[in-house]
Design a protein around this motif. Structure first.
Motif, short mmCIF file in Angstrom:
data_model
loop_
_atom_site.label_atom_id
_atom_site.label_comp_id
_atom_site.label_asym_id
_atom_site.label_seq_id
_atom_site.Cartn_x
_atom_site.Cartn_y
_atom_site.Cartn_z
N GLU A 21 8.66 20.98 -14.63
CA GLU A 21 8.61 20.63 -13.21
C GLU A 21 7.95 21.76 -12.44
O GLU A 21 8.18 22.93 -12.72
N PRO A 22 7.15 21.44 -11.44
CA PRO A 22 6.56 22.49 -10.64
C PRO A 22 7.64 23.23 -9.86
O PRO A 22 8.70 22.68 -9.56
N ARG A 23 7.38 24.47 -9.54
CA ARG A 23 8.34 25.29 -8.80
C ARG A 23 8.55 24.66 -7.42
O ARG A 23 7.61 24.46 -6.67
N GLN A 24 9.80 24.33 -7.12
CA GLN A 24 10.11 23.67 -5.86
C GLN A 24 10.11 24.65 -4.70
O GLN A 24 10.52 25.79 -4.85
N ASP A 25 9.69 24.21 -3.57
CA ASP A 25 9.67 25.01 -2.36
C ASP A 25 10.94 24.73 -1.57
O ASP A 25 11.21 23.58 -1.23
N PRO A 26 11.73 25.78 -1.26
CA PRO A 26 12.97 25.55 -0.51
C PRO A 26 12.73 24.92 0.85
O PRO A 26 13.57 24.18 1.35
N LEU A 27 11.60 25.19 1.47
CA LEU A 27 11.30 24.55 2.75
C LEU A 27 11.20 23.04 2.60
O LEU A 27 11.65 22.28 3.44
N TYR A 133 15.43 30.83 -0.89
CA TYR A 133 15.40 30.66 0.56
C TYR A 133 14.02 31.04 1.10
O TYR A 133 13.32 31.86 0.52
N ALA A 134 13.68 30.51 2.26
CA ALA A 134 12.48 30.89 3.00
C ALA A 134 12.68 30.52 4.47
O ALA A 134 13.38 29.55 4.77
N LEU A 135 12.10 31.29 5.36
CA LEU A 135 12.21 31.01 6.79
C LEU A 135 11.26 29.90 7.20
O LEU A 135 10.12 29.84 6.75
N ALA A 136 11.75 29.03 8.08
CA ALA A 136 10.94 28.01 8.74
C ALA A 136 11.24 28.16 10.22
O ALA A 136 12.24 27.65 10.71
N GLY A 137 10.42 28.92 10.91
CA GLY A 137 10.71 29.24 12.31
C GLY A 137 11.93 30.13 12.38
O GLY A 137 11.96 31.20 11.77
N ARG A 141 15.85 28.06 5.36
CA ARG A 141 16.03 26.88 4.52
C ARG A 141 16.09 27.32 3.07
O ARG A 141 15.41 28.26 2.68
N GLY A 142 16.92 26.63 2.29
CA GLY A 142 17.04 27.03 0.90
C GLY A 142 17.60 25.94 0.03
O GLY A 142 17.85 24.82 0.45
N ALA A 143 17.78 26.33 -1.22
CA ALA A 143 18.33 25.41 -2.22
C ALA A 143 19.09 26.21 -3.26
O ALA A 143 18.68 27.31 -3.63
N PRO A 152 20.18 21.25 -1.19
CA PRO A 152 19.53 21.89 -0.05
C PRO A 152 20.55 22.43 0.97
O PRO A 152 21.69 21.97 1.04
N VAL A 153 20.09 23.39 1.77
CA VAL A 153 20.92 23.96 2.83
C VAL A 153 19.99 24.53 3.90
O VAL A 153 18.84 24.88 3.62
N ALA A 154 20.50 24.60 5.12
CA ALA A 154 19.78 25.23 6.23
C ALA A 154 20.77 26.10 6.99
O ALA A 154 21.91 25.69 7.21
#
Length: 158
Positions: A21-27, A133-137, A141-143, A152-154
């Protein structure tokens, strides 16, 4: 005869290999998750908000501190993360905390991980699972990824 059997067996062996599976983006994983006001979780002594070194990239420095009001969608357990320290090499010390749920008691664990120059934070938890995790604004956001399941979580800055 052996060559013919080997050639017949190759497609069967190839079919047994699970797809990568491709590496998922937490965003993307947490794109619809929302922080939940009022979530409380345990904390650890000494886990005060972040201390970093000068010279770390802005995308990394933005992660320092306490992130709260996360809620895992499957267990409805609250989640908080405190990024305590980021070193110039991208190594991270953080506190990963989860509130009580129907399947587990509240926990707070100091964990280590890495953050890349873009601000993608990856933590390895004591049970071998991973949190990304990674910032979105202004939302983190993360997993949580365990046994092939992504939750998922925010979170908001707290």
């Amino acid at each position: 005869m052996r060559i013919a059997l080997t050639l017949l067996a190759l497609p069967l062996l190839a079919a047994c290999v699970p797809p990568v599976e491709p590496r998922q983006d937490p965003l993307q994983l947490a794109g619809t998750a929302l922080p939940q006001d009022g979530c409380t979780v345990p904390t650890l002594a000494g886990g005060e908000s972040g201390v970093g070194f000068e010279g770390i990239p802005a995308a990394q420095a933005a992660l320092l501190g306490r992130w709260v009001n996360g809620m895992w969608d499957d267990t409805r357990a609250c989640h908080a993360l405190t990024v305590e320290h980021i070193s110039p090499d991208g190594s991270v010390v953080a506190t990963f905390a989860t509130g009580a749920s129907s399947v587990s008691p509240p926990t707070a664990r100091r964990v280590t991980g890495t953050v890349d120059e873009t601000g993608r934070l990856e933590l390895t938890l004591p049970d071998g699972s991973q949190a990304i995790y990674a910032l979105a604004g202004t939302t983190l956001r993360g997993a949580h990824i365990a046994n092939g399941v992504m939750r998922p979580v925010a979170l908001n800055r707290g």
